[in-house]
Design a protein around this motif. Structure first.
Motif, PDB file in Angstrom:
ATOM      1  N   TYR A 353    -125.867 120.904  47.936  1.00  0.00           N
ATOM      2  CA  TYR A 353    -126.834 119.810  48.058  1.00  0.00           C
ATOM      3  C   TYR A 353    -126.108 118.474  48.100  1.00  0.00           C
ATOM      4  O   TYR A 353    -125.152 118.246  47.353  1.00  0.00           O
ATOM      5  CB  TYR A 353    -127.801 119.787  46.864  1.00  0.00           C
ATOM      6  N   THR A 354    -126.585 117.588  48.955  1.00  0.00           N
ATOM      7  CA  THR A 354    -126.186 116.181  48.904  1.00  0.00           C
ATOM      8  C   THR A 354    -127.384 115.386  48.422  1.00  0.00           C
ATOM      9  O   THR A 354    -128.496 115.563  48.942  1.00  0.00           O
ATOM     10  CB  THR A 354    -125.706 115.682  50.273  1.00  0.00           C
ATOM     11  N   PHE A 375    -122.109 115.704  54.800  1.00  0.00           N
ATOM     12  CA  PHE A 375    -121.849 116.062  53.405  1.00  0.00           C
ATOM     13  C   PHE A 375    -121.344 114.818  52.705  1.00  0.00           C
ATOM     14  O   PHE A 375    -120.578 114.037  53.278  1.00  0.00           O
ATOM     15  CB  PHE A 375    -120.801 117.183  53.334  1.00  0.00           C
ATOM     16  N   SER A 380    -122.638 114.972  45.749  1.00  0.00           N
ATOM     17  CA  SER A 380    -123.083 116.330  46.081  1.00  0.00           C
ATOM     18  C   SER A 380    -122.898 117.283  44.908  1.00  0.00           C
ATOM     19  O   SER A 380    -122.027 117.082  44.050  1.00  0.00           O
ATOM     20  CB  SER A 380    -122.311 116.870  47.293  1.00  0.00           C
ATOM     21  N   GLY A 407    -118.066 119.630  54.774  1.00  0.00           N
ATOM     22  CA  GLY A 407    -119.392 120.206  54.948  1.00  0.00           C
ATOM     23  C   GLY A 407    -119.399 121.321  55.976  1.00  0.00           C
ATOM     24  O   GLY A 407    -120.070 122.347  55.799  1.00  0.00           O
ATOM     25  N   ILE A 417    -126.407 122.910  53.703  1.00  0.00           N
ATOM     26  CA  ILE A 417    -126.398 121.740  52.825  1.00  0.00           C
ATOM     27  C   ILE A 417    -127.764 121.065  52.914  1.00  0.00           C
ATOM     28  O   ILE A 417    -128.169 120.595  53.979  1.00  0.00           O
ATOM     29  CB  ILE A 417    -125.279 120.756  53.222  1.00  0.00           C
ATOM     30  N   TYR A 419    -130.518 118.124  51.682  1.00  0.00           N
ATOM     31  CA  TYR A 419    -130.600 116.753  51.188  1.00  0.00           C
ATOM     32  C   TYR A 419    -131.684 116.698  50.113  1.00  0.00           C
ATOM     33  O   TYR A 419    -132.838 117.083  50.350  1.00  0.00           O
ATOM     34  CB  TYR A 419    -130.951 115.806  52.332  1.00  0.00           C
TER      35      TYR A 419
END
Length: 514
Positions: A353-354, A375, A380, A407, A417, A419
């Motif tokens: 996760y970012t 990323f 993150s 990323g 990934i 958000y």
């Protein structure tokens, strides 16, 4: 689970796999059949499968793929791509160029095999055109829905090993121009034509003009907000966190961040700090690490080698907890930040996760969870098992692109990934930030400096198609013009080409460097 088997853009059979019996449907087109099935079975997974793959559908892995309701996934080998690679002239994002060997975020769907939940279809029914061309419909649906929170994937696990051969006639130029016209800003239609002229030596005027007769497609911003998300994956066991912080000359900012970490309702296990100072005789400026008591283990590395890539790599080999928070040294977080993050992680079942990182007074741009295009190495959270064996590529040190490259390393391992808009991070943007050591770059003394930066070019060579690279070149030609002193367009064109060649030269040198 309902499976629509199809061939030649028509449904051949609708099968209720839960009850092992056929389902009667009236719709002719596959897209219309999907909506009909969703109305009849409003809480079911709906799959489509080409007849050639009937015996190869991997039903045993479906619960892993569709682990919550906001997931759309499909798969086809390279021979089954509907949109040709020329779409890269209009879309240089990673979503337009999925890695077919792993689970990879993409709006490039396939009629070969795929699925999504009925609740998603019911949200879409009144807002999307059920095109008779099923592949076009799937591409359109995913392209529109991805930014609004539907997680879309190219997913090889949908098929068991030994799947049957599958080939599809790719969309012609008219459908490529139509797709760009309906799903991108108007300027991209003109840029697509220009790229055809410049790079293909073709002038598809018929496809270009025809594209203006199609209506732009959009979806309401809140269309999926009422669909609950709760992943069935057990992604988090111990809910333990390590925090990685590279730092250089920011003693006060780092101290404030450490105080935030010490007040967490869910305390980190370790805080791993890599302090850099280029001065040969220098010593650590972080005396408070020893003089004060901290409610977590502090691992402090002091090095005379500058560079964020190196610093983060030194820290990553020291992590031990289940999750890793990759942080900057000039951020602030609320006291329940890690606890809130753990809730979101369990909800979505993802490994990377970012998080939303805002400066003081900056308004949030995004308000929902969706698939992130890059990323953030300073904002993150990633599961440690996803990081094992990965490093920030030292070829990007002191340049640009190391975050995006890292990323891509995660994605090519099958880790999307996401958000997260919450919990938020405040970025203080310390005035001594950036490249504070003025590194000596190999191309710094060249008479003609490369443009774009060779590290930016390196990223593109490593992760983008040649069509995406050429599309970027066309855009760069116009963008760079207003930021340089040459006003004569012919002289500028000559200079631009020379600097582009220089960038390619150095990027290829970097690519060959171990």
């Amino acid at each position: 689970m309902i499976i629509l088997y199809h061939k030649n853009n028509r449904v051949t059979e609708a099968w209720n796999d839960s009850d092992s019996k056929a389902v009667l449907i009236e719709a002719v087109s596959i897209a219309q059949a999907l909506f009909e099935i969703a109305r009849t079975f409003p809480d079911s997974l709906v799959l489509w499968c080409h007849e050639s793959q009937r015996e190869h559908l991997n039903k045993e892995r479906l619960s892993e793929v569709f682990h919550h309701k906001k997931i759309m996934a499909s798969y086809a080998p390279s021979s089954g791509k509907y949109l040709p690679e020329i779409i890269g002239y209009a879309d240089e994002s990673l979503f337009a160029n999925p890695d077919l060997n792993s689970t990879f975020a993409s709006w490039r769907m396939s009629s070969m095999v795929g699925g999504l939940h009925s609740s998603v279809l019911l949200c879409l029914e009144k807002h999307i055109v059920p095109d008779r061309d099923f592949d076009y419909f799937l591409h359109s649906l995913a392209k529109l829905a991805m930014p609004l929170g539907l997680l879309c994937y190219s997913e090889p696990r949908l098929l068991a090993n030994g799947s049957a051969a599958f080939e599809i006639a790719p969309a012609g130029k008219p459908n490529v121009f139509r797709f760009v016209s309906q799903h991108y800003r108007l300027r991209w239609v003109f840029l697509l034509l220009l790229n055809f002229v410049v790079h293909e030596k073709k002038l598809p005027l018929f496809s270009f003009f025809k594209s203006f007769f199609y209506q732009k497609r959009r979806l309401p911003n809140t269309i999926f907000d009422q669909i609950p998300v709760q992943s069935s994956k057990e992604i988090m066991d111990s809910a333990t966190f390590d925090v990685v912080i590279p730092t250089i000359g920011r003693e006060k900012y780092l101290y404030d961040f450490l105080r935030d970490l010490s007040e967490q309702t869910l305390l980190p296990q370790r805080v791993i700090i890599v302090e850099q100072n280029l001065e040969a005789e220098s010593q650590s400026g972080l005396a408070y690490l020893q003089s004060e008591s901290w409610p977590f283990l502090v691992l402090h590395t002091f090095t005379h080698q500058a560079g964020a890539c190196n610093a983060r790599n030194l820290a990553l080999v020291q992590v031990e907890s289940e999750w890793v928070f990759l942080a900057d040294d000039d951020i602030r977080i609320s006291n329940d930040f890690l606890e809130q993050a753990a809730v979101e992680i369990r909800q979505y079942g993802n490994a990377a996760y970012t998080l939303q990182c805002l400066q003081a007074g900056e308004k949030a741009v995004f308000d929902k969870v969706f698939q992130w295009k890059t990323f953030g190495s300073g904002c993150s959270i990633v599961k440690r098992s996803a990081l094992e064996g990965l490093q920030f590529d030292m070829r990007f040190e002191f340049g640009f692109g190391e975050d995006a490259d890292f990323g891509m390393q995660l994605r090519k391992r099958g880790h999307d990934i996401l958000y997260l808009p919450h919990p938020q991070i405040m970025h203080l943007k310390a005035p001594i930030g950036g490249f504070r050591t003025k590194p000596k770059l190999a191309w710094k003394d060249d008479k003609l400096l490369p443009k774009p930066s060779p590290t930016v070019m390196l990223y593109k060579l490593l992760h983008e198609t040649s069509w995406q690279l050429n599309g970027y070149k066309t855009i760069s030609f116009f963008k760079f013009y207003k930021h340089q002193p040459i006003r004569n367009p012919f002289a500028y064109f000559k200079n631009f080409k020379a600097r582009w060649v220089a960038s390619l030269h150095w990027a290829n040198k970097l690519r060959d460097k171990k």
